[in-house]
Design a protein around this motif. Sequence first.
Motif, PDB file in Angstrom:
ATOM      1  N   THR A  72      -4.879   0.007 -11.289  1.00 43.96           N
ATOM      2  CA  THR A  72      -5.467   0.123  -9.951  1.00 43.96           C
ATOM      3  C   THR A  72      -4.727   1.108  -9.043  1.00 43.96           C
ATOM      4  O   THR A  72      -5.247   1.501  -8.011  1.00 43.96           O
ATOM      5  CB  THR A  72      -5.472  -1.248  -9.227  1.00 43.96           C
ATOM      6  N   ARG A  73      -3.541   1.500  -9.426  1.00 44.77           N
ATOM      7  CA  ARG A  73      -2.702   2.284  -8.504  1.00 44.77           C
ATOM      8  C   ARG A  73      -3.076   3.759  -8.524  1.00 44.77           C
ATOM      9  O   ARG A  73      -2.740   4.497  -9.466  1.00 44.77           O
ATOM     10  CB  ARG A  73      -1.233   2.107  -8.915  1.00 44.77           C
ATOM     11  N   LYS A  74      -3.743   4.200  -7.502  1.00 43.84           N
ATOM     12  CA  LYS A  74      -4.240   5.580  -7.451  1.00 43.84           C
ATOM     13  C   LYS A  74      -3.106   6.597  -7.416  1.00 43.84           C
ATOM     14  O   LYS A  74      -3.223   7.697  -7.936  1.00 43.84           O
ATOM     15  CB  LYS A  74      -5.121   5.779  -6.200  1.00 43.84           C
ATOM     16  N   GLN A  75      -1.993   6.241  -6.744  1.00 49.85           N
ATOM     17  CA  GLN A  75      -0.913   7.223  -6.563  1.00 49.85           C
ATOM     18  C   GLN A  75       0.088   7.240  -7.720  1.00 49.85           C
ATOM     19  O   GLN A  75       1.092   7.941  -7.658  1.00 49.85           O
ATOM     20  CB  GLN A  75      -0.169   6.984  -5.242  1.00 49.85           C
ATOM     21  N   LEU A  76      -0.198   6.463  -8.790  1.00 49.72           N
ATOM     22  CA  LEU A  76       0.719   6.446  -9.938  1.00 49.72           C
ATOM     23  C   LEU A  76       0.636   7.777 -10.682  1.00 49.72           C
ATOM     24  O   LEU A  76      -0.435   8.195 -11.125  1.00 49.72           O
ATOM     25  CB  LEU A  76       0.346   5.284 -10.875  1.00 49.72           C
ATOM     26  N   ALA A  85       0.831  -1.219   0.000  1.00 51.20           N
ATOM     27  CA  ALA A  85       0.000   0.000   0.000  1.00 51.20           C
ATOM     28  C   ALA A  85       0.857   1.258   0.000  1.00 51.20           C
ATOM     29  O   ALA A  85       0.611   2.191  -0.749  1.00 51.20           O
ATOM     30  CB  ALA A  85      -0.923  -0.011   1.216  1.00 51.20           C
ATOM     31  N   LEU A  86       1.854   1.325   0.845  1.00 53.79           N
ATOM     32  CA  LEU A  86       2.822   2.436   0.913  1.00 53.79           C
ATOM     33  C   LEU A  86       2.189   3.812   1.110  1.00 53.79           C
ATOM     34  O   LEU A  86       2.702   4.818   0.609  1.00 53.79           O
ATOM     35  CB  LEU A  86       3.736   2.435  -0.324  1.00 53.79           C
ATOM     36  N   ASN A  87       1.121   3.892   1.786  1.00 54.36           N
ATOM     37  CA  ASN A  87       0.532   5.170   2.227  1.00 54.36           C
ATOM     38  C   ASN A  87       0.249   6.182   1.132  1.00 54.36           C
ATOM     39  O   ASN A  87       0.251   7.387   1.380  1.00 54.36           O
ATOM     40  CB  ASN A  87       1.434   5.856   3.267  1.00 54.36           C
ATOM     41  N   GLY A  88       0.077   5.756  -0.077  1.00 56.60           N
ATOM     42  CA  GLY A  88      -0.330   6.686  -1.131  1.00 56.60           C
ATOM     43  C   GLY A  88       0.723   7.692  -1.570  1.00 56.60           C
ATOM     44  O   GLY A  88       0.387   8.684  -2.215  1.00 56.60           O
ATOM     45  N   ARG A  89       1.981   7.486  -1.257  1.00 60.40           N
ATOM     46  CA  ARG A  89       3.010   8.429  -1.730  1.00 60.40           C
ATOM     47  C   ARG A  89       3.090   8.372  -3.251  1.00 60.40           C
ATOM     48  O   ARG A  89       2.927   7.299  -3.829  1.00 60.40           O
ATOM     49  CB  ARG A  89       4.377   8.051  -1.141  1.00 60.40           C
ATOM     50  N   PRO A  90       3.357   9.522  -3.925  1.00 62.42           N
ATOM     51  CA  PRO A  90       3.396   9.510  -5.396  1.00 62.42           C
ATOM     52  C   PRO A  90       4.399   8.482  -5.925  1.00 62.42           C
ATOM     53  O   PRO A  90       5.484   8.328  -5.365  1.00 62.42           O
ATOM     54  CB  PRO A  90       3.866  10.926  -5.759  1.00 62.42           C
ATOM     55  N   GLU A  91       4.001   7.817  -7.015  1.00 60.18           N
ATOM     56  CA  GLU A  91       4.870   6.784  -7.592  1.00 60.18           C
ATOM     57  C   GLU A  91       5.052   6.994  -9.089  1.00 60.18           C
ATOM     58  O   GLU A  91       4.164   7.537  -9.767  1.00 60.18           O
ATOM     59  CB  GLU A  91       4.233   5.397  -7.376  1.00 60.18           C
ATOM     60  N   ILE A  92       6.175   6.524  -9.565  1.00 62.36           N
ATOM     61  CA  ILE A  92       6.384   6.418 -11.018  1.00 62.36           C
ATOM     62  C   ILE A  92       6.851   4.983 -11.279  1.00 62.36           C
ATOM     63  O   ILE A  92       7.425   4.341 -10.393  1.00 62.36           O
ATOM     64  CB  ILE A  92       7.412   7.438 -11.571  1.00 62.36           C
ATOM     65  N   ILE A  93       6.591   4.489 -12.477  1.00 66.53           N
ATOM     66  CA  ILE A  93       7.042   3.130 -12.821  1.00 66.53           C
ATOM     67  C   ILE A  93       7.727   3.163 -14.181  1.00 66.53           C
ATOM     68  O   ILE A  93       7.389   3.999 -15.031  1.00 66.53           O
ATOM     69  CB  ILE A  93       5.851   2.131 -12.815  1.00 66.53           C
ATOM     70  N   VAL A  94       8.709   2.274 -14.355  1.00 66.10           N
ATOM     71  CA  VAL A  94       9.357   2.145 -15.662  1.00 66.10           C
ATOM     72  C   VAL A  94       8.868   0.877 -16.354  1.00 66.10           C
ATOM     73  O   VAL A  94       8.574  -0.119 -15.708  1.00 66.10           O
ATOM     74  CB  VAL A  94      10.904   2.088 -15.559  1.00 66.10           C
ATOM     75  N   THR A  95       8.776   0.952 -17.659  1.00 67.97           N
ATOM     76  CA  THR A  95       8.508  -0.241 -18.453  1.00 67.97           C
ATOM     77  C   THR A  95       9.373  -0.166 -19.713  1.00 67.97           C
ATOM     78  O   THR A  95       9.990   0.863 -19.990  1.00 67.97           O
ATOM     79  CB  THR A  95       7.008  -0.377 -18.798  1.00 67.97           C
ATOM     80  N   GLY A  96       9.401  -1.253 -20.448  1.00 70.35           N
ATOM     81  CA  GLY A  96      10.239  -1.290 -21.654  1.00 70.35           C
ATOM     82  C   GLY A  96      10.561  -2.732 -21.969  1.00 70.35           C
ATOM     83  O   GLY A  96      10.360  -3.617 -21.116  1.00 70.35           O
ATOM     84  N   ARG A  97      11.079  -2.954 -23.167  1.00 61.10           N
ATOM     85  CA  ARG A  97      11.439  -4.314 -23.536  1.00 61.10           C
ATOM     86  C   ARG A  97      12.492  -4.853 -22.566  1.00 61.10           C
ATOM     87  O   ARG A  97      13.305  -4.067 -22.052  1.00 61.10           O
ATOM     88  CB  ARG A  97      12.021  -4.308 -24.950  1.00 61.10           C
ATOM     89  N   ALA A  98      12.466  -6.174 -22.300  1.00 65.98           N
ATOM     90  CA  ALA A  98      13.472  -6.756 -21.424  1.00 65.98           C
ATOM     91  C   ALA A  98      14.858  -6.374 -21.934  1.00 65.98           C
ATOM     92  O   ALA A  98      15.111  -6.387 -23.148  1.00 65.98           O
ATOM     93  CB  ALA A  98      13.304  -8.272 -21.392  1.00 65.98           C
TER      94      ALA A  98
END
Length: 255
Positions: free
Chosen positions: A129-133, A48-61
């Motif tokens: 589903t990630r609200k803080q993303l 859950a991590l308390n809703g702190r703002p998040e970023i995620i990386v994606t890309g080809r392996a």
Amino acid sequence: MSIVFHHVSKRLKTPQRLLARQKSSAAPFRVKTAEFLAAASAADQIPALNGRPEIIVTGRANCGKSTLLSAVLGQKDLFRTSKKAGCTRTLNFYRVGEHPGSVVLVDAPGYGARGRPEWGDLFNTYITTRKQLKRVYILFNGKHPLNPADLEMVANLSDTLYTQEGAQPYTLQAIITKADCIPSHLLSEVLPKIHQQIWEAAPLCLPPIVTSAMMTPKFGIEEVRSNIAEACGLAIPSDSASRGNLSWFVNSVNK
Ligand SMILES: Nc1nc2c(ncn2[C@@H]2O[C@H](COP(=O)(O)OP(=O)(O)OP(=O)(O)O)[C@@H](O)[C@H]2O)c(=O)[nH]1
Ligand SMILES: [Mg+2]
């Protein structure tokens, strides 16, 4: 004996040597810039991590996701990277700065020929589903043009940028990695071509930041830090000369 002592003290008096000594003695007590928080291999393990703002990386392996985050956080020891594709197999959560911090960076497994369907499902569950993303970073290896998997992924992500209610859940930012692998005489040809491919597949994707984690000094990493800070709504002094460097990043997160 006195000659040796004199010699040593004379050498130590030069500012460069004093600086070198300070640096080497300070190294083991370096301020922690980040900490590993959790890994999730299934949706019910996403913390859950308390809703702190998040970023995620994606890309080809193998496109350089973990290496990029490691450069952004200046902490190589937190990340596993490999020449072999398929190294990262879980969603890995990292806090920036001192406890409790206010921004979380998420490393993800890659897609494409070396990806796995369950990794894709996990990523999709997270982003839907990630609200803080706040922002998804899609990375493209500058060595090659975008392949069909890249084009499909960036187009699909672009389609998720608006909810049915018309709200924007997060933004999408492209990053070109491994710029050092593009021969310099081809840079002016290759980079606009990749940019054009991204734009045609996903017009809402923010234009690519060009990076190299292998150049000395590294290239584009400060821009990525500033970009993350902006995406996460941190206060950014626009005139700061240190904008984008590691201590600036950690300090803006800790404010
Ligand atoms: N030349 C060069 N190599 C890089 C750069 N970034 C990453 N690499 C190399 O590319 C390989 C893959 O890097 P990773 O960071 O493990 O890539 P990844 O996208 O996290 O890979 P997976 O976890 O397997 O999806 C490693 O051998 C890195 O050293 C870069 O900017 N330039
Ligand atoms: Mg990885």
